[in-house]
Design a protein around this motif. Structure first.
Motif, PDB file in Angstrom:
ATOM      1  N   ILE A  16       0.706  -1.211  -0.004  1.00 40.35           N
ATOM      2  CA  ILE A  16      -0.013  -0.105   0.032  1.00 40.35           C
ATOM      3  C   ILE A  16       0.736   1.168   0.014  1.00 40.35           C
ATOM      4  O   ILE A  16       0.780   2.378  -0.672  1.00 40.35           O
ATOM      5  N   GLU A  17       1.952   1.186   0.916  1.00 46.97           N
ATOM      6  CA  GLU A  17       2.968   2.200   0.985  1.00 46.97           C
ATOM      7  C   GLU A  17       3.342   2.635  -0.168  1.00 46.97           C
ATOM      8  O   GLU A  17       3.494   3.676  -0.795  1.00 46.97           O
ATOM      9  N   MET A  64       4.205  -8.412  -7.208  1.00 46.32           N
ATOM     10  CA  MET A  64       3.733  -7.565  -8.500  1.00 46.32           C
ATOM     11  C   MET A  64       2.117  -7.461  -8.156  1.00 46.32           C
ATOM     12  O   MET A  64       1.629  -6.543  -8.571  1.00 46.32           O
ATOM     13  N   SER A  65       1.699  -9.002  -7.928  1.00 46.60           N
ATOM     14  CA  SER A  65       0.005  -8.758  -7.836  1.00 46.60           C
ATOM     15  C   SER A  65      -0.347  -8.004  -6.983  1.00 46.60           C
ATOM     16  O   SER A  65      -1.575  -7.355  -7.140  1.00 46.60           O
ATOM     17  N   GLU A  66       0.129  -8.149  -5.529  1.00 48.53           N
ATOM     18  CA  GLU A  66      -0.244  -7.339  -4.786  1.00 48.53           C
ATOM     19  C   GLU A  66       0.244  -5.562  -4.973  1.00 48.53           C
ATOM     20  O   GLU A  66      -0.685  -4.975  -4.531  1.00 48.53           O
ATOM     21  N   LEU A  67       1.374  -5.374  -5.387  1.00 48.30           N
ATOM     22  CA  LEU A  67       1.758  -4.009  -5.559  1.00 48.30           C
ATOM     23  C   LEU A  67       0.925  -3.353  -6.480  1.00 48.30           C
ATOM     24  O   LEU A  67       0.378  -2.138  -6.262  1.00 48.30           O
ATOM     25  N   MET A  68       0.629  -3.971  -7.747  1.00 46.24           N
ATOM     26  CA  MET A  68      -0.023  -3.305  -8.599  1.00 46.24           C
ATOM     27  C   MET A  68      -1.504  -2.808  -8.386  1.00 46.24           C
ATOM     28  O   MET A  68      -2.300  -1.724  -8.907  1.00 46.24           O
ATOM     29  N   LYS A  69      -2.152  -3.609  -7.487  1.00 47.18           N
ATOM     30  CA  LYS A  69      -3.277  -3.365  -6.836  1.00 47.18           C
ATOM     31  C   LYS A  69      -3.618  -1.929  -6.294  1.00 47.18           C
ATOM     32  O   LYS A  69      -4.495  -1.263  -5.796  1.00 47.18           O
ATOM     33  N   ASN A  70      -2.387  -1.700  -6.001  1.00 44.14           N
ATOM     34  CA  ASN A  70      -2.271  -0.406  -4.890  1.00 44.14           C
ATOM     35  C   ASN A  70      -1.614   0.709  -5.606  1.00 44.14           C
ATOM     36  O   ASN A  70      -1.261   1.919  -5.178  1.00 44.14           O
ATOM     37  N   ILE A  71      -1.261   0.783  -7.062  1.00 46.58           N
ATOM     38  CA  ILE A  71      -0.769   1.956  -7.833  1.00 46.58           C
ATOM     39  C   ILE A  71      -2.312   2.459  -8.509  1.00 46.58           C
ATOM     40  O   ILE A  71      -2.961   1.534  -9.078  1.00 46.58           O
ATOM     41  N   VAL A 129      12.177   0.282  -2.152  1.00 42.65           N
ATOM     42  CA  VAL A 129      12.306  -0.973  -1.481  1.00 42.65           C
ATOM     43  C   VAL A 129      11.229  -1.180  -0.434  1.00 42.65           C
ATOM     44  O   VAL A 129      11.036  -0.402   0.462  1.00 42.65           O
ATOM     45  N   GLY A 130      10.945  -2.453  -0.239  1.00 40.74           N
ATOM     46  CA  GLY A 130       9.912  -2.844   0.662  1.00 40.74           C
ATOM     47  C   GLY A 130      10.479  -2.930   2.227  1.00 40.74           C
ATOM     48  O   GLY A 130      10.291  -2.254   2.884  1.00 40.74           O
TER      49      GLY A 130
END
Length: 181
Positions: free
Chosen positions: A20-21, A50-57, A144-145
């Motif tokens: 999310i961040e 990538m799957s989780e990240l792109m939901k939050n862009i 970076v996470g």
């Protein structure tokens, strides 16, 4: 917890919150520059991240993948093998490489060089994990996470001999598992 995991390093909840961040920061940065990135996942390890990240862009993005390898077992073999290139042209595009972990930096250095040679407008990197103690190349991810110690990690896309990628967290593999091999 899986029987081969010594301990959980990054939980599912921490990964979710970090995505999310990162998504908010990536949205802001690319919006400020007036660009729409192509998210290019480096297979296979980047897929869950990538799957989780792109939901939050919160902007339009294209996605693509590259299959690039430099590992056998627990060691980077030094040579980079490109098994699958991007399906779309990089020319004039803003590329955001999505990586599971920045370790030695050899893979990212080579992929960034290759995309620049193909005319990419810019190439940035977002990585779930960063392991700076192993770096042999002068490269850093733009986003970076988590920065982690020099331990062999598995889960959330990261593997040992193609196993453990489906764990919903990042864990440290028990040494006896890879010392047996």
């Amino acid at each position: 917890m899986h029987k081969d995991v010594d301990r959980v390093l990054v939980s599912r909840e921490e990964i979710h919150a970090k995505c999310i961040e990162l998504g908010k920061q990536i949205t802001k940065d690319y919006t400020d520059r007036g660009e729409l990135p192509i998210l290019v996942g480096l297979l296979n390890g980047s897929v869950p991240f990538m799957s989780e990240l792109m939901k939050n862009i919160e902007m339009d993005v294209e996605i693509d993948f590259m299959d690039v390898s430099s590992y056998e077992g627990t060691q980077s073999v030094g040579s980079i093998r490109i098994n699958k290139d991007m399906g779309t042209s990089a020319a004039g595009k803003s590329i955001l490489l999505v990586e599971d972990i920045v370790d030695t930096g050899k893979t990212l250095t080579e992929v960034k060089r290759m995309l620049a040679n193909k005319g990419a407008k810019d190439v940035r990197v977002v990585s779930l994990l960063d392991k700076p103690d192993r770096r042999t190349e002068d490269i850093e991810a733009d986003y970076v996470g988590f920065t982690i110690p020099n331990e062999f990690v598995i889960g959330y896309g990261l593997d040992y001999n193609q196993k453990y990628r489906n764990l919903p967290y990042v864990g440290i593999l028990k040494p006896e598992v890879y010392e047996e091999s």
